[in-house]
Every structure is written in structure tokens, then in C-alpha cells.
Design an enzyme around this catalytic site. Sequence first.
Site, PDB file in Angstrom:
ATOM      1  N   SER A  97       3.099   0.912  -3.238  1.00 34.64           N
ATOM      2  CA  SER A  97       2.250  -0.087  -3.895  1.00 34.64           C
ATOM      3  C   SER A  97       1.215   0.565  -4.802  1.00 34.64           C
ATOM      4  CB  SER A  97       1.555  -0.946  -2.836  1.00 34.64           C
ATOM      5  OG  SER A  97       2.494  -1.638  -2.051  1.00 34.64           O
ATOM      6  N   GLN A 141       3.002 -10.331  -4.992  1.00 35.75           N
ATOM      7  CA  GLN A 141       3.270  -9.607  -6.237  1.00 35.75           C
ATOM      8  C   GLN A 141       3.160 -10.507  -7.461  1.00 35.75           C
ATOM      9  OE1 GLN A 141       7.085  -7.993  -5.261  1.00 35.75           O
ATOM     10  NE2 GLN A 141       6.238  -6.412  -3.923  1.00 35.75           N
ATOM     11  N   ASP A 175       6.602  -6.560   5.638  1.00 29.44           N
ATOM     12  CA  ASP A 175       7.450  -5.368   5.635  1.00 29.44           C
ATOM     13  C   ASP A 175       7.529  -4.700   7.003  1.00 29.44           C
ATOM     14  OD1 ASP A 175       8.103  -5.681   2.984  1.00 29.44           O
ATOM     15  OD2 ASP A 175       6.582  -4.293   2.248  1.00 29.44           O
ATOM     16  N   ARG A 199      15.352 -10.897   6.107  1.00 25.25           N
ATOM     17  CA  ARG A 199      15.144  -9.909   7.164  1.00 25.25           C
ATOM     18  C   ARG A 199      15.079 -10.536   8.554  1.00 25.25           C
ATOM     19  NH1 ARG A 199      10.931  -6.085   3.723  1.00 25.25           N
ATOM     20  NH2 ARG A 199      12.536  -4.800   2.743  1.00 25.25           N
ATOM     21  N   ARG A 224      14.372  -0.951   4.576  1.00 24.91           N
ATOM     22  CA  ARG A 224      13.615  -1.106   5.822  1.00 24.91           C
ATOM     23  C   ARG A 224      14.533  -1.465   6.996  1.00 24.91           C
ATOM     24  NH1 ARG A 224       8.621  -0.229   4.003  1.00 24.91           N
ATOM     25  NH2 ARG A 224       8.085  -1.035   1.946  1.00 24.91           N
TER      26      ARG A 224
END
Length: 475
Positions: A21, A188, A357, A388, A436
Site C-alpha cells: 500500500s 481504494q 486481507d 475469499r 493470500r
Amino acid sequence: MRARISPHVFSGTIRIPGSKSHTIRQLLIASLADGVSEIMHPLDSLDTQACITACRAFGAVITEHRNDGKLVSFTVHGNNRFKKGVQKGVSHLFEDGSQKGVSHLFEIDVGNSGTTLYLAMAAAGLDDKPYTFTGDAQIQRRSAAPLLEALSGLGIRAESVQGNGCAPIVIQGPWDSGKVNLPCPTSQYLSALLLTAPLAPAGTITEITVPLLNERPYIEMTLSYLDAHGIPWEAASSAKPAAASQKPFYSYFVIPGGAAWKPFSAAVPGDFSSAAFPACAAVISGGSVTILGLDPNDTQGDKFFLEILTRMGCSVSWGVGGEESQMSNSTVGHRLTVSRAGPLRGGNTFDLNDTPDLLPVIAVTAAFAEGDTALVNVAHARIKETDRIAVMAAELAKLGVRCTELPDGLIVHGNAAGNGKAAISGGVIDGHGDHRIVMAFAAAALAAQAPIDIDGAESADVTYPGFLELLNYNF
């Protein structure tokens, strides 16, 4: 690539890679500044290369400095091209005489980097020439519709070629005053406008209403850069709440145009998102790891993983010494040590709204706990590189771990069989092209009953090159 991770105890001292980031923000800011900037200890990854591609398309000249193949720093010659203008077809030669990064100045392939896509889309809205953004198969399934609508409200041509909000996307300015509504399932979108709106022409006013905001710490990170460069902004309330327990209320912003980013020299802090993987690998396997390169005072929200591990019964401690810090605001290296002496405790509920995340790595850690662990308020984890929530439930089931899938999260029913050991089988896992997911199951393999094979393991290089080598993987 299929990687095999065999069970073993993971311990040692490691230096964590730079924050993705921070690296991407610093590259874009340096490229849009008028002058020469130095970025030290950046993340060396596929996402970083994607950002470099975009920055070079915007006219920046970026030189990579390496020592024995290891990336040490970037020198960025920014030229504020959106104020100066660059003719279409002009190219830039780099240190080896090539034209790296882009085949055409106005066609940008961001690979798998959603951060680059959203932030660079907004920057392109400052120019009166069209830019086309594309990316890999995952990027072409990730909608940017709210950001496209907001950019359109600022007079910018912002079009999804297929009409579904996804790349390929065409952006063409200029940027005008406007009042826009921007729901942010990902922070974002808002960071993109906050970083770019100050560069709009003097007299321009960008007003942003934010009815939904996930991942709040990343907005605080973005605003810290505006503050550091003396760029004015106004929000619905102070960025510094009256009480430490209060969170700022970021529902409305006013950003005047006519400002400029300044050249700078700064180091990139270590990445807490990445640090969660070796830390969890150690506690899953019963080892101890000391991590160098993190700044405990950094704005990164993913340092929440330390509180999570503490509540699960792990030992988490900060120390100093050992190495000179890579942090620009410290002369003493920080050392973070994580371990566990007893079982991993379940019975916890963790709100991951600020830190989606973390879901994959905390989910596999919870599989080794005694009791259930609920990961909640994180519906936006479904719109990352993969869904996810669904992927973790499906892949953990292959290892004999039962999960209850929620609309906004996951309950992991721990399989601990005593002292944190778990009745988790080996097997073959699909990494789903998600870095991830791959790294989470690589960590889980360390305490499984048998090796775990992970398909698509090369995706780990998106943010953490070398992580699989750290765990002694085999082909």
C-alpha cells in the site's frame, strides 16, 4: 505451479517486505510530483511492477537500484505531466536503452493489481488524452463501477468497454468541479480520488459523499500523505477525533484543486499484511519468529493481526535493536517476536471490516484452535481477487475443517486435538490465483498430518516473493 509444503516447525528471524500500500502510493505521488524523489526499501513484487508500468505511462522516469539482485530503492523523475502536457506517441528511454513497462504510453496493463488500477484510473482523469486500462483475468472480473460513476460525475470520460464496470476501461479527462456519491466497498476508490483531486486545476472543487466505507485505516494512510505534503482537505469531522476511542467520520470530503505533490525521500515501512503469514506460520507449527522491518506506529490496519493472535493465546512482543531500522522516522530497529506456548484459543469473534486481507490467514490459524472462531463484518472479502469467504470454506473443507459460511464472513470450527495440534489432513489445494489464499494454506501445511500441495502457488509473488522459499517448499 504446484508447490508442496511438508509439516515442520517454522522458527527464525526474518525481514518483512515493504508495504504494498505504501509502495504504490509513494510511486504514484513521486510520479505526479515535479522533481526527483527517492523511495527506499520498496516492495519488490508483481504488483509493484504493475504500478511502475502505469507511472511510466504517465511520463515518469523510474530507475531501480539493486544490490546483488535485491531491490534497494527507486529514483523517480516525476514531471507533473498532466500540467505540462505530453504529446501522444512520445516514449521514454530507460537505463538500459529500452522502453520498459508499456507498449504504448496510453495503454496500461495492471496485471493483477487492483490497487494500481483504481489509483491510476483517477490519475488518468487529469489528462485530456484517453488511457485504456486492462489486466489479467481476475482484474477483468472485478467491478470498478462506483469509481467509474464518480469520475463521470467530475466530467471525466470513464467507460467500461464491456459495459459491466470491469476492465478494459477507458479514462479521459479533464477533471472538472463536481459533487459525487462514492460508496466504497473497497477503500481504494476513495483513496484514488483523495490522491488525485488536489491536482485538478486551481478553482476546481471536488466534493465526495461516502455512504459506505470499508477498510478505514487505508483512508487514514492516504490522508497522512496529504498532510505530509501540506495538501488541504476537509472532511465531515476532524481527522483527529477528540477522544482516542473515537473514529473519524469520513462520510464527506471537500478537496480543492490547484495543489501539487512535492518530491521527497522516504522509506517504505514493512508490510503488516505480509507479516501476518510468517507470524501465523510460527504459531500454527509451534515455533517462534522474530520479524524485522515493521513500524508499530504505522497507520496500516492489518497490524490488527497482533491483537487477534494475542486473544488466541499467543505471545506477541516488541523489542528494539539488532539492525538499523528501515523506517525513516526511527534510528533503532524494531523487532516483533511472535510465538505460543499453549493451545490456540477459539471462542473469539473478530470484526475484519477494516482488515479484509487478514481473512485467509486468520481462517487457517483458527482451524488449529480449540473451539469456533467467527470472522465477521467482512462481506467485501467476496470482491477481492476471489470470493475469499467462499474459497476459504471450500478449500478448508478439503482438509477436513468444517466452516459455516455467512453472508458477511466465516465461522471456522477449530479442529484442535490438544496443544494446538489439529486433525487436519494433507491434500491438494487450489490457490485460485489469489496470493493470500496460497500463502494461507502454505502456513496451514506446517502442522497438517501430511504435506499439502498448492496449485497456482506462483501467485504468492504478487505481494511476497520468497515466502514459499521461506517455508522450504518443493515442486
